[in-house]
Design a protein around this motif. Structure first.
Motif, short mmCIF file in Angstrom:
data_model
loop_
_atom_site.label_atom_id
_atom_site.label_comp_id
_atom_site.label_asym_id
_atom_site.label_seq_id
_atom_site.Cartn_x
_atom_site.Cartn_y
_atom_site.Cartn_z
N PRO A 4 -7.33 2.65 15.39
CA PRO A 4 -6.42 1.69 14.75
C PRO A 4 -7.10 0.88 13.66
O PRO A 4 -8.33 0.81 13.58
CB PRO A 4 -6.02 0.78 15.92
N GLY A 5 -6.27 0.26 12.85
CA GLY A 5 -6.78 -0.65 11.84
C GLY A 5 -7.22 0.04 10.58
O GLY A 5 -7.43 1.26 10.55
N LYS B 163 -0.45 8.68 6.24
CA LYS B 163 -1.21 7.87 7.19
C LYS B 163 -2.59 7.50 6.64
O LYS B 163 -3.05 6.37 6.80
CB LYS B 163 -1.37 8.61 8.52
N ILE B 164 -3.24 8.43 5.98
CA ILE B 164 -4.54 8.14 5.38
C ILE B 164 -4.39 7.08 4.30
O ILE B 164 -5.21 6.16 4.18
CB ILE B 164 -5.18 9.43 4.83
N SER B 165 -3.33 7.17 3.52
CA SER B 165 -3.11 6.19 2.45
C SER B 165 -2.83 4.80 3.02
O SER B 165 -3.10 3.79 2.37
CB SER B 165 -1.95 6.64 1.55
N GLU B 166 -2.26 4.74 4.22
CA GLU B 166 -2.05 3.46 4.88
C GLU B 166 -3.35 2.92 5.48
O GLU B 166 -3.56 1.71 5.55
CB GLU B 166 -1.02 3.60 6.00
N LYS B 167 -4.23 3.83 5.89
CA LYS B 167 -5.45 3.43 6.60
C LYS B 167 -6.58 3.04 5.67
O LYS B 167 -7.25 2.02 5.89
CB LYS B 167 -5.92 4.58 7.50
N VAL B 168 -6.84 3.81 4.64
CA VAL B 168 -8.05 3.66 3.83
C VAL B 168 -7.84 2.60 2.75
O VAL B 168 -6.85 2.63 2.02
CB VAL B 168 -8.46 5.00 3.20
N LEU C 288 0.48 -5.93 5.50
CA LEU C 288 1.41 -4.85 5.81
C LEU C 288 0.68 -3.54 6.00
O LEU C 288 1.04 -2.71 6.82
CB LEU C 288 2.47 -4.74 4.72
N LEU C 289 -0.38 -3.36 5.20
CA LEU C 289 -1.20 -2.15 5.38
C LEU C 289 -1.80 -2.11 6.78
O LEU C 289 -1.80 -1.09 7.45
CB LEU C 289 -2.33 -2.13 4.36
N ILE C 290 -2.32 -3.26 7.20
CA ILE C 290 -2.93 -3.32 8.52
C ILE C 290 -1.89 -3.06 9.60
O ILE C 290 -2.11 -2.30 10.54
CB ILE C 290 -3.59 -4.70 8.72
N ALA C 291 -0.73 -3.69 9.45
CA ALA C 291 0.31 -3.48 10.45
C ALA C 291 0.75 -2.03 10.50
O ALA C 291 0.94 -1.46 11.58
CB ALA C 291 1.51 -4.38 10.14
#
Length: 481
Positions: free
Chosen positions: A150-151, A187-192, A5-8
């Motif tokens: 992305p990713g 967004k950073i918390s979703e990415k890192v 889900l993080l990746i998505a």
């Protein structure tokens, strides 16, 4: 929330929040990673292995940090402690350059030595937990976090997290209080995703968790010990051969080039300049380890976790398990957990790592051969594994299922097959009655007591007849409907 889900979330996030200039097209689907290390002996050995696997990653930074075990001092009030200097990284890259032409003959995607040198930056090294200074290393991490690509971005903490903490603090200082801050932080918390080996300084607890509470941490607090200094206490006796001197000498230390000549082992007579307190290199030490026994690669699980080319799919979800260990959800992300050790029939905190030790050592041994083999046919290469029905299947209780595995080998080696259930990774609490006999196909009946949402993990394993014997897997996840 699971890693998939993080990746998505990272992939679909549409808000343009890059502050590092125009977004550049991202050309690779490899894992984006930043390596952060502190120059300990096991970091050096992990870095050697990492270079042989450099083609599997989109490497965005190699950053030198401090830790509670190593720091440089500030030339004034803080004295250096076990400081090994910063030159060795480029020295290892120079030795990688000698292997680079051969490695490219065996696999595509190896970065040029010049590219690796350009990614190497010195971070916050003057003291343990020092994060007040903005450094070249912290600026690189900050830029890569803010890059609109992305990713996920995997930041690997082989030492302290202080340089990463400084990068995050720089972002916070610049944008907190602005109208865009909540969305940027989200967004950073979703990415890192941080893969943390031990807690090697105080910045994770003192700064990162309080200020970035939604940042995901894959926290390896104990499993790494099975691939570190205390491996004789952790690795089952039946697997220890892959870490003992005869195996190490044959597969790595003898006749495999100048880079592996720098690989440290117990009592090998190779001191580490600056780290005078680490006497494990001294031949006269009264240690239980033989000369040239494996010493430590405690940081390697952080990148082994991402090697999804092997088919274990561990980076999709840390609860799946793979070469970098297996993890259970906790408040900050995931913490390492236990598998049942068949030798003791008890829950074992390190077995999620040790169960793979012979496979991952053989895989590294093949790559060590690649580095000194100018012809493709003079080294072994991994077989391929697939399952005709797919890897994510929905099944019903009481239903009979047949799966057809397939294998092939680029070297034409004879293949053997094995299916097994990874029960520790299942949410279904039980074992299937698998009809197997060293065949590529299996049949079974989904248990009648399986309930909606239960998952069952089956591993199809293909082993070649080459030297060293290499494996590929294909994980099939059954979800009960």
């Amino acid at each position: 929330m699971r890693a998939r889900l993080l990746i998505a979330a990272a992939l679909v996030a549409a808000l343009p929040l890059s502050f590092s200039g125009p977004a550049q097209a991202h050309q690779s689907d490899k894992p984006r990673i930043i390596v952060s290390q502190d120059g300990e002996v096991d970091d050096m050995d992990s870095f050697i292995r990492f270079l042989y696997y450099a083609n599997e990653f989109d490497i965005e930074g190699i950053v030198y940090s401090s830790s509670r075990y190593h720091w440089a001092g500030d030339g004034a009030t803080v004295a250096p402690y076990r400081w090994t200097g910063t030159a060795w990284v480029n020295e290892y890259i120079d030795l990688y350059a000698k292997l680079y032409p051969n490695l490219r003959r065996h696999a595509s995607g190896y970065p040029t030595p010049a590219k690796l040198r350009s990614l190497y930056k010195i971070g916050n090294v003057s003291n343990v937990s020092e994060m007040s200074q903005v450094t070249e290393g912290s600026r690189l991490i900050e830029q890569r976090i803010l890059a609109d690509e992305p990713g996920p971005l995997y930041i690997q903490s082989w030492g302290g997290l202080n340089t990463t903490a400084r990068a995050l603090k720089s972002i916070q200082e610049k944008y907190q209080g602005s109208s865009r801050w909540p969305a940027l932080q989200r967004k950073i918390s979703e990415k890192v995703v941080i893969y943390n080996i031990l807690n090697q300084d105080a910045t994770l607890d003192d700064y990162i968790k309080p200020n970035w509470p939604d940042l995901k941490i894959v926290d390896n607090q104990s499993q790494f010990w099975s691939f570190a200094y205390l491996w004789t206490r952790q690795v089952p006796a039946s697997l220890q051969y892959a870490l003992k001197a005869p195996y190490m000498e044959e597969n790595f230390l003898t006749g495999h080039g100048k880079l592996l000549e720098r690989y440290r082992t117990y009592r090998d007579g190779k001191p580490t300049p600056g780290d005078d307190e680490n006497n494990r290199w001294r031949p006269d030490q009264n240690l239980t380890y033989a000369v040239h026994d494996f010493i430590s690669e405690g940081d390697s699980p952080s990148f082994l976790y991402l090697l999804d080319f092997n088919g274990l799919r561990s980076s999709e979800d840390p609860t799946y398990g793979g070469w970098g260990g297996r993890f259970a959800p906790n408040a900050s992300g995931w913490i390492d957990t236990s598998d049942i050790n068949p030798a003791t029939e008890a829950a074992d905190r390190t077995y999620p790592q040790t169960r793979w030790v012979a496979d991952l050592q053989n895989d590294f041994a093949a790559r060590a051969d690649w580095g000194v083999s100018a012809r493709y046919r003079d080294a072994n290469h991994n077989p391929r594994a697939s399952v005709r029905e797919g890897v994510d299947l929905r099944v019903s209780p009481g239903r009979k299922v047949t799966l057809h595995g397939r294998g092939s080998d680029p070297d034409g080696d004879r293949l053997s097959y094995r299916w097994w259930q990874y029960t520790d990774a299942d949410s279904y609490a039980g074992a299937l009655d698998l009809d197997i006999s060293n065949r590529s196909n299996i049949s079974f009946t989904v248990p009648a007591d399986a309930v909606h949402g239960d998952t069952i993990h089956l591993i199809f394993e293909v082993t070649d007849g080459g030297t060293p014997a290499l494996k590929r897997y294909q994980r099939v996840i059954l979800t009960v409907r």
